[in-house]
Design a protein around this motif. Structure first.
Motif, PDB file in Angstrom:
ATOM      1  N   ALA A  43      -1.706   5.561  -7.769  1.00  0.00           N
ATOM      2  CA  ALA A  43      -3.062   5.350  -7.678  1.00  0.00           C
ATOM      3  C   ALA A  43      -3.861   4.967  -9.259  1.00  0.00           C
ATOM      4  N   GLU A  44      -3.192   5.502 -10.073  1.00  0.00           N
ATOM      5  CA  GLU A  44      -3.757   5.318 -11.505  1.00  0.00           C
ATOM      6  C   GLU A  44      -3.423   3.788 -12.162  1.00  0.00           C
ATOM      7  N   VAL A  45      -2.036   3.344 -11.863  1.00  0.00           N
ATOM      8  CA  VAL A  45      -1.746   1.977 -11.906  1.00  0.00           C
ATOM      9  C   VAL A  45      -2.991   0.844 -10.996  1.00  0.00           C
ATOM     10  N   GLU A  46      -3.110   1.218 -10.186  1.00  0.00           N
ATOM     11  CA  GLU A  46      -4.006   0.292  -9.087  1.00  0.00           C
ATOM     12  C   GLU A  46      -5.413   0.155  -9.981  1.00  0.00           C
ATOM     13  N   LYS A  47      -5.890   1.650 -10.316  1.00  0.00           N
ATOM     14  CA  LYS A  47      -7.209   1.618 -10.943  1.00  0.00           C
ATOM     15  C   LYS A  47      -7.392   0.881 -12.199  1.00  0.00           C
ATOM     16  N   LEU A  48      -6.213   0.966 -13.243  1.00  0.00           N
ATOM     17  CA  LEU A  48      -6.125   0.396 -14.359  1.00  0.00           C
ATOM     18  C   LEU A  48      -6.188  -1.190 -14.063  1.00  0.00           C
ATOM     19  N   GLY A  49      -5.311  -1.758 -13.223  1.00  0.00           N
ATOM     20  CA  GLY A  49      -5.553  -3.043 -12.623  1.00  0.00           C
ATOM     21  C   GLY A  49      -6.834  -3.574 -12.225  1.00  0.00           C
ATOM     22  N   LYS A  50      -7.449  -2.848 -11.379  1.00  0.00           N
ATOM     23  CA  LYS A  50      -8.811  -3.289 -10.881  1.00  0.00           C
ATOM     24  C   LYS A  50      -9.888  -3.393 -11.913  1.00  0.00           C
ATOM     25  N   GLU A  51      -9.908  -2.525 -13.143  1.00  0.00           N
ATOM     26  CA  GLU A  51     -10.548  -2.607 -14.148  1.00  0.00           C
ATOM     27  C   GLU A  51     -10.092  -3.839 -14.987  1.00  0.00           C
ATOM     28  N   ASN A  52      -9.089  -4.261 -14.899  1.00  0.00           N
ATOM     29  CA  ASN A  52      -8.707  -5.219 -15.995  1.00  0.00           C
ATOM     30  C   ASN A  52      -7.710  -6.476 -15.171  1.00  0.00           C
ATOM     31  N   LEU A  53      -8.449  -7.141 -14.006  1.00  0.00           N
ATOM     32  CA  LEU A  53      -7.836  -8.214 -13.161  1.00  0.00           C
ATOM     33  C   LEU A  53      -7.298  -9.182 -14.058  1.00  0.00           C
ATOM     34  N   LEU A  54      -6.213  -9.767 -13.856  1.00  0.00           N
ATOM     35  CA  LEU A  54      -5.606 -10.790 -14.221  1.00  0.00           C
ATOM     36  C   LEU A  54      -4.973 -11.875 -13.361  1.00  0.00           C
ATOM     37  N   GLU A  55      -4.994 -12.939 -13.887  1.00  0.00           N
ATOM     38  CA  GLU A  55      -4.675 -14.119 -13.110  1.00  0.00           C
ATOM     39  C   GLU A  55      -3.197 -13.976 -12.583  1.00  0.00           C
ATOM     40  N   ALA A  56      -2.946 -14.557 -11.384  1.00  0.00           N
ATOM     41  CA  ALA A  56      -1.544 -14.429 -10.867  1.00  0.00           C
ATOM     42  C   ALA A  56      -0.487 -15.260 -11.567  1.00  0.00           C
ATOM     43  N   ASP A  57       0.419 -14.917 -11.904  1.00  0.00           N
ATOM     44  CA  ASP A  57       1.671 -15.933 -12.301  1.00  0.00           C
ATOM     45  C   ASP A  57       2.592 -16.068 -11.523  1.00  0.00           C
ATOM     46  N   MET A  58       2.283 -17.203 -10.560  1.00  0.00           N
ATOM     47  CA  MET A  58       3.147 -17.212  -9.278  1.00  0.00           C
ATOM     48  C   MET A  58       4.530 -17.685  -9.691  1.00  0.00           C
ATOM     49  N   PRO A  59       5.535 -17.325  -8.914  1.00  0.00           N
ATOM     50  CA  PRO A  59       7.003 -18.015  -9.154  1.00  0.00           C
ATOM     51  C   PRO A  59       7.176 -19.174  -8.510  1.00  0.00           C
ATOM     52  N   LEU A  60       8.334 -19.662  -8.847  1.00  0.00           N
ATOM     53  CA  LEU A  60       9.086 -20.782  -8.263  1.00  0.00           C
ATOM     54  C   LEU A  60       9.953 -20.422  -7.098  1.00  0.00           C
ATOM     55  N   SER A  61      10.284 -21.397  -6.168  1.00  0.00           N
ATOM     56  CA  SER A  61      11.115 -21.232  -5.268  1.00  0.00           C
ATOM     57  C   SER A  61      12.746 -20.536  -5.823  1.00  0.00           C
ATOM     58  N   THR A  62      12.934 -21.335  -6.990  1.00  0.00           N
ATOM     59  CA  THR A  62      14.401 -20.808  -7.502  1.00  0.00           C
ATOM     60  C   THR A  62      14.287 -19.669  -8.377  1.00  0.00           C
ATOM     61  N   ASP A  63      13.049 -19.161  -8.523  1.00  0.00           N
ATOM     62  CA  ASP A  63      13.317 -17.926  -9.406  1.00  0.00           C
ATOM     63  C   ASP A  63      13.593 -16.695  -8.546  1.00  0.00           C
ATOM     64  N   ILE A  64      14.231 -15.759  -9.489  1.00  0.00           N
ATOM     65  CA  ILE A  64      15.149 -14.688  -8.766  1.00  0.00           C
ATOM     66  C   ILE A  64      13.852 -13.700  -8.174  1.00  0.00           C
ATOM     67  N   ALA A  65      13.786 -13.344  -6.968  1.00  0.00           N
ATOM     68  CA  ALA A  65      12.533 -12.512  -6.428  1.00  0.00           C
ATOM     69  C   ALA A  65      13.394 -11.018  -6.641  1.00  0.00           C
ATOM     70  N   VAL A  66      14.459 -10.948  -6.000  1.00  0.00           N
ATOM     71  CA  VAL A  66      15.064  -9.538  -6.097  1.00  0.00           C
ATOM     72  C   VAL A  66      16.591  -9.456  -6.459  1.00  0.00           C
ATOM     73  N   ILE A  67      16.987  -8.478  -7.217  1.00  0.00           N
ATOM     74  CA  ILE A  67      18.503  -8.146  -7.530  1.00  0.00           C
ATOM     75  C   ILE A  67      18.422  -6.989  -6.593  1.00  0.00           C
ATOM     76  N   MET A  68      19.290  -7.095  -5.547  1.00  0.00           N
ATOM     77  CA  MET A  68      19.565  -6.003  -4.506  1.00  0.00           C
ATOM     78  C   MET A  68      20.802  -5.227  -4.560  1.00  0.00           C
ATOM     79  N   TYR A  69      20.706  -4.259  -5.067  1.00  0.00           N
ATOM     80  CA  TYR A  69      22.202  -3.475  -5.264  1.00  0.00           C
ATOM     81  C   TYR A  69      22.693  -2.873  -3.889  1.00  0.00           C
ATOM     82  N   THR A  70      23.802  -3.242  -3.593  1.00  0.00           N
ATOM     83  CA  THR A  70      24.305  -2.608  -2.083  1.00  0.00           C
ATOM     84  C   THR A  70      24.744  -1.158  -2.386  1.00  0.00           C
ATOM     85  N   SER A  71      24.896  -0.685  -1.243  1.00  0.00           N
ATOM     86  CA  SER A  71      25.497   0.880  -1.190  1.00  0.00           C
ATOM     87  C   SER A  71      26.867   0.829  -2.055  1.00  0.00           C
ATOM     88  N   GLY A  72      27.491  -0.293  -2.194  1.00  0.00           N
ATOM     89  CA  GLY A  72      28.763  -0.206  -3.079  1.00  0.00           C
ATOM     90  C   GLY A  72      29.922   0.094  -2.317  1.00  0.00           C
TER      91      GLY A  72
END
Length: 696
Positions: A232-261
């Motif tokens: 909630a604190e991070v949300e409040k901080l952002g609401k008071e200091n809104l930034l423009e989005a920095d949108m990714p490209l299709s080739t950008d890595i969205a997730v590094i997903m670690y399997t259970s091994g």
């Protein structure tokens, strides 16, 4: 109304009116994909792999924004109100936590979009730098999805980690990816605090508020070197200091997903936005009528690609996602207080993703309830089940049309109520689903169950059962985002020239195939290949066969790695190496069955047991007699548990049951090679009866 009269007369009158035959159609079609020789198929709906279902949408971030603009007032994320936590004691004195939960409280698409923007801005203002990674280490909940989408809007790569991951794997995942910010639940904070000195790059902790838990947060705030803030604190901080989005490209890595091994430490699979979008787009073409009226019950780990992809599909369709947990899923779930409804009853979902263990539990509960009632109730259920079974199998004289509706009202209505009463489609994934359970649930719920096959490395994309396919034991044709081919595995005797159907190792190609393993080029080169046409292929290690209509069936696996019923991977060789250090073990073969959630073991014990028995004063006629005694089995099992603990094995890796075999395995017996390596298939067949007893 006499139920026997209904059973006798209605089929005769109505079956002639509502006749139906099982149609056969080609669901997968052969395709020339070039490269390594193999038998390749594509989905019959599309000639080439689907990359995006929406014009102009190339990333998951754009997909989320599109839905939020299309459905601003529609309910998106739902969470149940927690009224109280209570502790109840069983007759044997054990304590159980019970929850009193209320109705779902919702965030609309518009509200969720604002929360995502605020949290994204808050992360940056908190000090998270461009190029740094965020890890989400928490149970599935609305904040998980908000945090994920927030990171995407600032082109931040998210590292996903199972909340149940062990200490070693957790350290490895965070350090390897050089995570600087961790978003976690309060109960995960204790895990982090215990390994704080072993984490090299973590600077910030964002904790998600969970009612009734507070001590762990204060521990970290007072004793750790990290900057600690609430969600909630991070949300409040952002609401008071809104930034423009920095949108990714299709080739950008969205997730590094670690399997259970599956072996040793887990590997991080790098998924681009385009990879995930391809799977989501393909599923949109398979399940008919997906739309804003659909309600989805989310309770599986969002750190798993199956759940992440499923929720992305619902967001794309404008549906609603209500969050629950496996322990509060139904009215009789372990954590539900008596008199409180389970998540499914309150939410009344239309769509669910389920692991086989959940469906097995529903099946067993229904059967137990029916058998306990007996009498007319049981006979009526049996008649209804048989009538519907005949219809699904294609019989003209099965229960169709009005008769089906009649049986639904008289018999199956209460079964449907277990999952809320409105399910129209179920997806089973994560592990194999038995044909018996698939057919039982299909009949009782009156809704199709789709089985999917895919891997983390293919963003869960591979194959998917189509809506009108009533067969069991198969995983469907290729998804529209994938080509699937079989290649010869000479060593195992599986060939694409096999009759009557081609068999071989399953290889998946298409835009859903991921970039590889994070900082593990050797393993990436081993299982990922790019053909001369530029298509990327993943070599699964699974063995399959294609049915004449183009549907795939999984029949074996190349390596000694088995996925249990709950989806955990067990490396047989790794566990055996850890357990053979027991002084009572001469040789051991671990056995894991994908239709069960535990392992068993066949053991040839060492003669050190004789000395132990003599010290204990246990009488025995010979070594074979000693191996049959209950106290001997208990002693050997205790030694295995000790060795497992020292090796830091997970509970599911440790054999729950064992059997002692007095005869030593030798090359002469044919059970081991000249190098004393196990011949697993030979041992399994030789001791098939013993293995059946262990699973009885």
């Amino acid at each position: 109304m006499n139920p026997y009269l209904i059973a006798a007369v209605v089929p005769v009158l109505l079956s002639l009116i509502f006749q139906k035959t099982k149609g056969k159609k080609k669901r997968g079609l052969p395709v020339d994909v070039g490269g390594e020789p193999g038998y390749a198929l594509r989905n019959h709906r599309f000639a080439s792999p689907v990359e995006s279902f929406w014009e102009g949408v190339t990333t998951i971030a754009e997909l989320f924004e599109q839905s939020c603009k299309r459905f601003p007032d529609k309910a998106l994320l739902g969470t149940r109100k927690l009224f109280s936590k209570e502790t109840e004691k069983s007759q044997d004195g054990r304590s159980f936590e019970k929850l009193h939960l209320g109705k779902y409280e919702w965030l609309s698409y518009g509200q969720a979009f604002n929360a995502v923007g605020n949290f994204a801005s808050g992360l940056v203002k908190l000090g998270h730098q461009k190029g740094e990674r965020v890890a989400i280490f928490a149970d599935t909940r609305a904040e998980w999805q908000i945090a994920l989408q927030a990171c995407f809007r600032q082109n931040i790569t998210v590292v996903t980690i199972y909340a149940s991951l062990g200490e070693e794997a957790l350290c490895h995942s965070l350090n390897e990816t050089e995570v600087t910010t961790v978003i976690c639940g309060q109960k995960e904070i204790r895990k982090l605090s215990e390994i704080s000195r072993r984490l090299d790059t973590v600077k910030r902790i964002v904790w998600i508020n969970e009612e009734g838990i507070s001590n762990d947060v204060s521990l970290v705030q007072n004793a750790s070197p990290w900057i600690v803030n609430s969600f909630a604190e991070v949300e409040k901080l952002g609401k008071e200091n809104l930034l423009e989005a920095d949108m990714p490209l299709s080739t950008d890595i969205a997730v590094i997903m670690y399997t259970s091994g599956s072996t040793g430490l887990p590997k991080g699979v790098m998924m681009s936005h385009g990879n995930v979008l391809a799977t989501v787009s393909a599923v949109m073409t398979i399940v008919p009528g997906l739309g804003s009226k659909d309600v989805y019950l989310a309770y599986l780990p969002l750190a798993h690609i199956l759940e992440l992809a499923a929720e992305s599909v619902l967001i794309a369709a404008g549906g609603s996602i209500g969050y629950g947990s496996p322990l509060t899923l139904t009215d009789t779930s372990n954590k539900i207080k008596k008199g409180t409804k389970g998540d499914a009853s309150v939410l009344a979902p239309t769509l669910m993703t389920a692991v086989p263990a959940i469906l097995d539990r529903v099946r067993d509960g229904v059967r137990k309830n029916v058998n306990s009632k007996g009498g007319i109730a049981k006979k009526l259920f049996d008649i209804a089940y048989d009538r519907r079974f005949s219809a699904i199998e294609g019989s003209w004289f099965g229960a169709w049309g009005l008769e089906k509706l009649l049986w639904d009202f008289l018999v199956f209505r209460k079964v449907k109520a277990i999952l809320g009463g409105h399910i129209r489609f179920l997806l089973s994934g994560g592990a194999p689903l038995s044909g018996d359970t698939q057919r039982f649930i299909n009949i009782c719920l009156g809704a199709p169950i789709g089985q999917g096959y895919g891997l983390t490395e293919t963003c869960a994309g591979g194959t998917f059962s189509e809506y009108d396919d009533t067969s069991v034991g198969r995983v469907g044709p290729p998804l529209p985002c994938s080509f699937v081919k079989l290649i010869d595995w000479q060593e195992g005797g599986y060939l694409i020239t096999d009759s009557p159907t081609p068999r071989g190792e399953i290889v998946i190609g298409g835009p859903n195939v991921t970039a590889g393993y994070f900082r593990n080029e050797e393993k990436t080169k081993e299982v990922y290949k790019v053909d001369e046409r530029g298509m990327r292929w993943f070599y699964t290690g699974d063995i399959g066969r294609f049915h004449p209509d183009g549907c795939l069936e999984i029949i074996d696996r190349k390596k000694d790695i088995v996925k249990l019923q709950h989806g955990e991977y067990v490396s047989l060789g790794k566990v055996e190496a850890a357990l053979i250090v027991s002084p009572y073990v001469d040789n051991i073969m671990l056995h894991a069955d994908p239709f069960h959630n535990y392992c068993v073991a066949l053991i040839t014990p060492s003669h050190a047991l004789e000395s132990w028995a003599q010290k204990k004063g246990i009488a025995f006629s010979d070594f074979s007699d000693l191996c049959q005694k209950e106290e001997t089995v208990k002693e050997v099992h205790a030694s295995l548990l000790k060795a497992a603990k020292e090796a830091r094995l997970e509970k599911f890796e440790t054999p729950s049951k064992i059997i002692l075999l007095p005869e030593t395995w030798t090359p002469e017996s044919g059970l081991v090679t000249a190098a004393l390596k196990l011949k697993r298939e030979v041992i399994r067949k030789t001791f098939a009866t013993e293995l059946e007893k262990l699973y009885a």
